[in-house]
Design a protein around this motif. Structure first.
Motif, mmCIF file in Angstrom:
data_model
loop_
_atom_site.group_PDB
_atom_site.id
_atom_site.type_symbol
_atom_site.label_atom_id
_atom_site.label_comp_id
_atom_site.label_asym_id
_atom_site.label_seq_id
_atom_site.Cartn_x
_atom_site.Cartn_y
_atom_site.Cartn_z
ATOM 1 N N GLY A 145 -43.874 9.011 -38.139
ATOM 2 C CA GLY A 145 -44.943 8.778 -38.977
ATOM 3 C C GLY A 145 -46.135 9.600 -38.307
ATOM 4 N N ASP A 146 -46.076 9.982 -36.949
ATOM 5 C CA ASP A 146 -47.107 10.751 -36.231
ATOM 6 C C ASP A 146 -46.676 12.193 -35.971
ATOM 7 N N PHE A 147 -45.954 12.456 -36.715
ATOM 8 C CA PHE A 147 -45.502 14.027 -36.570
ATOM 9 C C PHE A 147 -45.404 14.818 -37.901
ATOM 10 N N THR A 148 -45.437 16.006 -38.044
ATOM 11 C CA THR A 148 -45.171 16.964 -39.248
ATOM 12 C C THR A 148 -43.742 17.561 -38.852
ATOM 13 N N HIS A 149 -42.745 17.239 -38.980
ATOM 14 C CA HIS A 149 -41.688 17.688 -38.339
ATOM 15 C C HIS A 149 -41.122 18.895 -39.411
ATOM 16 N N LEU A 150 -40.923 20.084 -38.708
ATOM 17 C CA LEU A 150 -41.097 21.310 -39.346
ATOM 18 C C LEU A 150 -39.514 21.944 -39.520
ATOM 19 N N ALA A 151 -38.690 21.926 -38.378
ATOM 20 C CA ALA A 151 -37.471 22.541 -38.589
ATOM 21 C C ALA A 151 -36.575 22.196 -37.321
ATOM 22 N N MET A 152 -35.334 21.960 -37.543
ATOM 23 C CA MET A 152 -34.321 21.935 -36.504
ATOM 24 C C MET A 152 -34.027 23.382 -36.051
ATOM 25 N N LEU A 153 -34.150 23.493 -34.438
ATOM 26 C CA LEU A 153 -33.403 24.857 -33.912
ATOM 27 C C LEU A 153 -32.111 24.774 -33.751
ATOM 28 N N CYS A 154 -31.498 23.760 -32.923
ATOM 29 C CA CYS A 154 -30.219 23.869 -32.620
ATOM 30 C C CYS A 154 -29.789 22.468 -32.087
ATOM 31 N N ASP A 155 -28.485 22.292 -31.876
ATOM 32 C CA ASP A 155 -27.955 21.121 -31.010
ATOM 33 C C ASP A 155 -26.867 21.332 -30.091
ATOM 34 N N THR A 156 -26.723 20.546 -29.341
ATOM 35 C CA THR A 156 -25.509 20.822 -28.211
ATOM 36 C C THR A 156 -24.932 19.699 -27.878
ATOM 37 N N ALA A 157 -23.651 19.710 -27.427
ATOM 38 C CA ALA A 157 -23.004 18.382 -26.846
ATOM 39 C C ALA A 157 -23.480 18.149 -25.643
ATOM 40 N N ASN A 158 -23.678 16.884 -25.264
ATOM 41 C CA ASN A 158 -23.849 16.425 -23.929
ATOM 42 C C ASN A 158 -22.568 16.428 -23.148
ATOM 43 N N VAL A 159 -22.786 16.494 -21.748
ATOM 44 C CA VAL A 159 -21.444 16.473 -20.903
ATOM 45 C C VAL A 159 -21.811 15.649 -19.677
ATOM 46 N N LEU A 160 -20.606 15.022 -19.219
ATOM 47 C CA LEU A 160 -20.557 14.330 -18.086
ATOM 48 C C LEU A 160 -19.746 15.271 -17.006
ATOM 49 N N MET A 161 -20.664 15.476 -15.899
ATOM 50 C CA MET A 161 -19.917 16.453 -14.682
ATOM 51 C C MET A 161 -20.023 15.946 -13.411
ATOM 52 N N VAL A 162 -18.963 16.307 -12.897
ATOM 53 C CA VAL A 162 -18.911 16.066 -11.401
ATOM 54 C C VAL A 162 -19.191 17.215 -10.515
ATOM 55 N N ASN A 163 -19.277 17.037 -9.182
ATOM 56 C CA ASN A 163 -19.472 18.375 -8.136
ATOM 57 C C ASN A 163 -17.991 18.941 -8.036
ATOM 58 N N LYS A 164 -17.939 20.247 -7.876
ATOM 59 C CA LYS A 164 -16.727 20.858 -7.462
ATOM 60 C C LYS A 164 -15.923 20.320 -6.354
ATOM 61 N N GLY A 165 -14.810 19.847 -6.280
ATOM 62 C CA GLY A 165 -13.986 19.413 -5.267
ATOM 63 C C GLY A 165 -14.152 17.907 -5.304
ATOM 64 N N SER A 166 -14.861 17.206 -6.439
ATOM 65 C CA SER A 166 -14.988 15.758 -6.563
ATOM 66 C C SER A 166 -13.694 15.135 -6.438
ATOM 67 N N PRO A 167 -13.611 13.843 -5.870
ATOM 68 C CA PRO A 167 -12.178 13.082 -5.669
ATOM 69 C C PRO A 167 -12.023 12.517 -6.984
ATOM 70 N N THR A 168 -13.044 12.690 -7.977
ATOM 71 C CA THR A 168 -12.753 12.102 -9.286
ATOM 72 C C THR A 168 -12.849 13.524 -10.315
ATOM 73 N N PRO A 169 -11.815 14.014 -10.531
ATOM 74 C CA PRO A 169 -11.799 15.339 -11.343
ATOM 75 C C PRO A 169 -11.585 15.217 -12.825
ATOM 76 N N THR A 170 -11.224 13.740 -13.107
ATOM 77 C CA THR A 170 -10.995 13.326 -14.447
ATOM 78 C C THR A 170 -11.998 12.295 -14.829
ATOM 79 N N LEU A 171 -11.887 12.189 -16.092
ATOM 80 C CA LEU A 171 -12.615 10.964 -16.596
ATOM 81 C C LEU A 171 -12.053 9.592 -16.022
ATOM 82 N N ASP A 172 -10.866 9.590 -16.396
ATOM 83 C CA ASP A 172 -10.341 8.168 -15.599
ATOM 84 C C ASP A 172 -10.319 8.069 -14.605
ATOM 85 N N ALA A 173 -10.228 8.990 -13.660
ATOM 86 C CA ALA A 173 -10.498 8.689 -12.294
ATOM 87 C C ALA A 173 -11.778 8.221 -11.883
ATOM 88 N N PHE A 174 -12.830 9.201 -12.593
ATOM 89 C CA PHE A 174 -14.307 8.752 -12.407
ATOM 90 C C PHE A 174 -14.632 7.262 -12.806
#
Length: 326
Positions: A115-144
Motif C-alpha cells: 500500500g505504501d508504494f506504486t509498484h511499476l515493473a518487475m526487472l528479473c528474478d534469480t535462483a538462490n544458492v547455498l555455497m561453501v568454500n573451495k575445498g570445503s569438507p562438505t562438498p555436497t548438501l547431504d554432507a553439509f
C-alpha cells in the motif's frame, strides 16, 4: 521456468522500441532520478540497478543515479523510498526481501510493502544458492547437513530479514538440522569475504553475482532454489531434486515508487523499464548473471498482485518457522 525466459528473449526484445517511444512522448524528469538500491554494492539489487539505470534514464530523457541504502534486510532503503515525495524523482529497487519477506518477520515494519508504494515493473528474478568454500569438507548438501546436525555449521546471509535468511531457517526446519546457525551481514559482499576467510562455513545468496565463482571453482554450489536447474550452472542440483521442495523460491527485483505516483509518471517509468529490459544486450548480460526478465512484462497491478501473493506466502512460512525480528 528460468530457461523458458531465454527462449522468449528475442520476441520480448521487440517491446523495446514502442516502449521507448511511449517514454519519450510522456513525462520527463526535471532533475536526476534517485534509484535506491536497498542492499550494498556487489549484490543483486545493486548490480542490476546499475545495469539498467543508464537505459531507463535515456528512455526518460534524463539521468538515473543509483544510491545504496543498505541495512535491516533492505527495509531501510525501502522505508526511505516509501517516505519520499511521489514526484518520480525517487524510485526504489523493490526486492523480495524488504517487500516480500519483511512483512512476515518484522512486527513493526514502518511501511506497508504493497500500500505504501506504486509498484511499476518487475526487472528479473534469480535462483538462490547455498555455497561453501573451495575445498570445503562438505562438498555436497547431504554432507553439509550432516555437519549441521552434528558439529554445527554457520550460514551467512545479506541480513536479518532477507530472503536468504528465511530460506536458511526453512532449511534448518525441513532438514532437521538444529545446529545450522545464521550469521547476518549488511549485504552479500561482506558475507562472501567471511566465507573466503573461513569464518563461516556457507553462504545463502542470490545466484546472480556468484555464477563466475561457481564456474571457476572458487566456491562450490550445493543446491539452487529454482523449480528447475538453471542454464547458467546446469550441474548444480535444485533443493527440490534433493528432497527439499519447500526451498523452491527465487529472489525477484523490480522498480517501484512511493504511493501516489501520478499516472503519467508511472506510465513513463514503466515504458522506460520495458525499453531497457527489452534490449538484447541487457537481456544477454542478465542471462550471464543467471537473472531473467519475466517472459511477459509484469507491470502495474499485475506486479503489485505478485508482490502481495509472495508476501502472504512467506509471512505464513515465517510464522511457521517462528522467525521474528524485533
Amino acid at each position: 521456468m528460468l530457461h523458458r525466459r531465454r527462449l522468449l528473449a528475442a520476441s520480448a526484445a521487440g517491446l523495446a522500441l514502442p516502449a521507448l517511444a511511449r517514454a519519450q512522448a510522456g513525462w520527463r524528469p526535471r532533475q536526476p532520478i534517485r534509484l535506491i538500491a536497498t542492499f550494498p554494492p556487489g549484490g543483486l539489487a545493486d548490480v542490476v540497478a546499475r545495469l539498467v539505470a543508464p537505459g531507463i534514464g535515456a528512455a526518460l530523457g534524463g539521468t538515473v543515479v543509483v544510491e545504496n541504502r543498505p541495512g535491516a534486510g533492505g527495509t531501510i532503503g525501502a522505508d526511505a523510498a516509501a517516505k519520499s515525495a511521489p514526484d518520480g524523482h525517487t524510485l526504489v529497487i523493490s526486492h523480495a526481501s524488504p517487500h516480500g519477506i519483511a512483512p512476515g518477520i518484522y512486527p513493526s515494519l514502518p511501511y506497508d510493502p504493497v500500500g505504501d508504494f506504486t509498484h511499476l515493473a518487475m526487472l528479473c528474478d534469480t535462483a538462490n544458492v547455498l555455497m561453501v568454500n573451495k575445498g570445503s569438507p562438505t562438498p555436497t548438501l547431504d554432507a553439509f547437513l550432516d555437519r549441521a546436525r552434528g558439529a554445527g555449521a554457520r550460514y551467512g546471509s545479506s541480513g536479518i530479514g532477507s530472503i536468504t535468511h528465511l530460506m536458511g531457517e526453512v532449511l534448518t526446519r525441513e532438514a532437521r538440522a538444529p545446529r545450522l546457525d545464521h550469521v547476518p551481514y549488511r549485504g552479500s559482499a561482506p558475507a562472501m569475504q567471511d566465507l573466503f576467510a573461513g569464518h563461516i562455513e556457507s553462504v545463502f545468496d542470490p545466484l546472480t553475482t556468484n555464477v563466475a565463482m561457481i564456474r571457476d571453482g572458487t566456491v562450490t554450489a550445493l543446491a539452487v532454489s529454482s523449480a528447475g536447474r538453471v542454464p547458467a550452472v546446469p550441474e548444480v542440483p535444485t533443493f527440490a531434486e534433493l528432497g527439499l521442495p519447500a526451498l523452491t523460491a527465487t529472489t525477484w527485483i523490480g522498480v517501484s515508487g512511493p504511493r501516489g505516483l501520478p499516472p503519467a509518471v508511472a506510465e513513463a517509468v514503466q515504458a522506460a523499464v520495458l525499453a531497457t529490459t527489452g534490449q538484447p544486450e541487457i537481456r544477454a548480460k542478465m542471462a550471464d548473471l543467471a537473472s531473467y526478465p519475466p517472459a511477459a512484462p509484469l507491470t502495474g497491478a499485475a506486479y503489485t498482485a505478485m508482490i502481495a501473493a509472495f508476501a502472504a506466502h512467506w509471512t505464513a512460512v515465517a510464522k511457521g518457522a517462528g522467525v521474528t525480528v524485533s
